[in-house]
Write an enzyme that holds these catalytic residues in place. Structure first.
Site, short mmCIF file in Angstrom:
data_model
loop_
_atom_site.label_atom_id
_atom_site.label_comp_id
_atom_site.label_asym_id
_atom_site.label_seq_id
_atom_site.Cartn_x
_atom_site.Cartn_y
_atom_site.Cartn_z
N TYR A 192 66.12 -48.95 41.43
CA TYR A 192 64.76 -48.75 41.95
C TYR A 192 64.80 -48.04 43.31
O TYR A 192 64.02 -47.13 43.59
CB TYR A 192 64.09 -50.13 42.09
CG TYR A 192 62.59 -50.14 42.10
CD1 TYR A 192 61.86 -49.00 42.44
CD2 TYR A 192 61.89 -51.30 41.76
CE1 TYR A 192 60.47 -49.03 42.44
CE2 TYR A 192 60.51 -51.32 41.76
CZ TYR A 192 59.81 -50.19 42.10
OH TYR A 192 58.44 -50.22 42.10
N ASP A 201 72.85 -52.08 31.83
CA ASP A 201 72.80 -52.70 33.16
C ASP A 201 71.82 -53.87 33.17
O ASP A 201 72.06 -54.87 33.87
CB ASP A 201 72.38 -51.66 34.20
CG ASP A 201 73.50 -50.69 34.51
OD1 ASP A 201 74.68 -51.12 34.48
OD2 ASP A 201 73.22 -49.52 34.76
P1 NAP Z 1 64.69 -51.31 32.76
O1 NAP Z 1 63.26 -50.92 32.87
O2 NAP Z 1 65.41 -51.13 31.47
O3 NAP Z 1 65.56 -50.62 33.93
C1 NAP Z 1 65.28 -49.36 34.40
C2 NAP Z 1 66.53 -48.53 34.38
O4 NAP Z 1 67.36 -48.87 35.50
C3 NAP Z 1 67.41 -48.70 33.14
O5 NAP Z 1 67.82 -47.41 32.73
C4 NAP Z 1 68.57 -49.49 33.66
O6 NAP Z 1 69.77 -49.29 32.93
C5 NAP Z 1 68.71 -48.93 35.05
N1 NAP Z 1 69.46 -49.71 36.02
C6 NAP Z 1 69.49 -51.05 36.20
N2 NAP Z 1 70.31 -51.36 37.23
C7 NAP Z 1 70.80 -50.18 37.70
C8 NAP Z 1 71.69 -49.84 38.75
N3 NAP Z 1 72.21 -50.77 39.55
N4 NAP Z 1 71.95 -48.52 38.96
C9 NAP Z 1 71.40 -47.57 38.20
N5 NAP Z 1 70.55 -47.83 37.17
C10 NAP Z 1 70.25 -49.12 36.95
O7 NAP Z 1 64.81 -52.85 33.22
P2 NAP Z 1 66.15 -53.66 33.37
O8 NAP Z 1 67.20 -53.08 32.51
O9 NAP Z 1 65.78 -55.09 33.22
O10 NAP Z 1 66.55 -53.41 34.90
C11 NAP Z 1 65.83 -53.94 35.96
C12 NAP Z 1 65.93 -52.94 37.06
O11 NAP Z 1 65.06 -51.85 36.78
C13 NAP Z 1 65.44 -53.45 38.39
O12 NAP Z 1 66.44 -54.20 39.05
C14 NAP Z 1 65.11 -52.15 39.09
O13 NAP Z 1 66.23 -51.66 39.83
C15 NAP Z 1 64.84 -51.16 37.98
N6 NAP Z 1 63.47 -50.67 38.11
C16 NAP Z 1 63.31 -49.38 38.49
C17 NAP Z 1 62.04 -48.87 38.72
C18 NAP Z 1 61.92 -47.46 39.17
O14 NAP Z 1 62.95 -46.78 39.29
N7 NAP Z 1 60.72 -46.98 39.44
C19 NAP Z 1 60.93 -49.69 38.54
C20 NAP Z 1 61.12 -51.00 38.14
C21 NAP Z 1 62.42 -51.50 37.94
P3 NAP Z 1 69.97 -49.88 31.44
O15 NAP Z 1 69.17 -48.98 30.53
O16 NAP Z 1 71.43 -49.75 31.22
O17 NAP Z 1 69.48 -51.29 31.41
#
Ligand code: NAP
Ligand code: MN
Length: 269
Positions: free
Chosen positions: A162, A45
């Protein structure tokens, strides 16, 4: 038809994108990373998010297809071993697509500069040290004085990212809404926030005005927004959307169930 390939640098993804390239040429489809009709992302993603921002200026003419080389992705429908089937679908493409809402972000800096951005998953505004204190407006109504780590404003397809970690609801990708969720709000006699996520319609907007201008950090998907003094940020549903080439239909709720729960029928437990 012109096809662009956007791959992460992992070994599995490189192998898949090389296989894709030679099969695309065999089918007399054109490889064009500059002005593609279809962008195939290879990775997870995160790779799709990067591709989205890379082609942000061409959203009106580009459709995306995601191949995932890792675990099950949300924007990535195809598995690495399905390349032949995907190429066949591309060769028989008749423009079929499905589109999803995006988040429009308008930032006003303290020196009067303005900047607009577009998010596919979400935008957050938070403070790293200390707590963020901000006036939150819905339309022109002062809604709350927020104190806590920050706020997360997400799209329906971003609701499983997130937003979900902050306790936000998972929203059907068929709805044209934006969700605001709290990141560790402080609630006591002095500070009070709603305490639950809010979902707004296409006719509404949310404006966040930090009380202290310094050290507020903003993100737009995987990117950090340049650190400047933010006066206000206004969030609303964009009138632009992201389109995916829809060669088959993976049900949104099936994907949510498989990714987060992995539910099995009772006789298989
Ligand atoms: P990352 O740190 O690898 O992403 C965190 C996880 O979120 C990965 O497992 C990613 O999947 C998954 N993900 C991304 N978009 C998603 C969606 N729409 N639905 C479900 N899971 C999703 O960083 P990244 O791959 O660059 O992704 C950036 C995203 O990370 C941000 O947009 C934010 O949503 C998320 N994030 C989450 C947190 C949290 O949950 N506390 C904190 C910061 C950022 P893949 O492994 O397939 O890439
Ligand atoms: Mn990732």
């Amino acid at each position: 038809m012109k096809i662009g390939i956007f791959s992460n640098k992992g070994t599995a993804s490189t192998r898949v994108s090389n296989a894709l390239k030679s099969k695309i040429l065999d089918e007399h489809l054109t490889l064009d990373n500059d002005h593609p009709d279809i962008v195939i992302t290879v990775g997870g993603d995160g790779t799709l998010l990067s591709a989205f921002h890379h082609y942000e200026d061409q959203l009106d003419s580009v459709r995306f297809v995601g191949i995932h080389t890792g675990h099950l992705g949300f924007y990535t429908d195809w598995r690495d071993y399905e390349v032949d089937e995907l190429i066949d679908s591309l060769a028989h493409d008749n423009g079929q697509s499905v589109s999803y809402p995006l988040l429009d972000i308008s930032i006003e800096y303290s020196n009067g500069d303005q900047q607009t951005m577009l998010a596919l998953n979400e935008s957050t505004i938070k403070k790293v040290t200390g707590t963020m204190l901000a006036n939150v407006y819905i339309k022109d109504q002062l809604f709350e004085l927020f104190r806590g780590d920050g706020l997360c404003v997400s799209t329906p397809t971003g609701s499983t990212a997130y937003n979900k970690s902050t306790g936000g609801a998972v929203i059907s990708s068929e709805l044209n809404v934006v969700q605001v969720s709290e990141i560790a709000s402080i609630n006591n006699r002095v500070f009070r926030t709603l305490g639950s996520p809010v979902i707004i319609s296409p006719h509404e907007w949310v404006r966040v005005e930090p009380v202290q201008l310094d050290e507020n950090l903003m993100t737009c998907d995987q990117k950090m927004v340049e650190n400047r003094q933010i006066k206000s940020v206004t969030y609303r549903i964009s009138n632009r959307r992201i389109a995916f080439a829809q060669y088959r239909h993976t049900q949104f709720w099936k994907r949510v169930s498989e990714s987060f729960i992995g539910v099995k029928p009772i006789d298989q437990i």
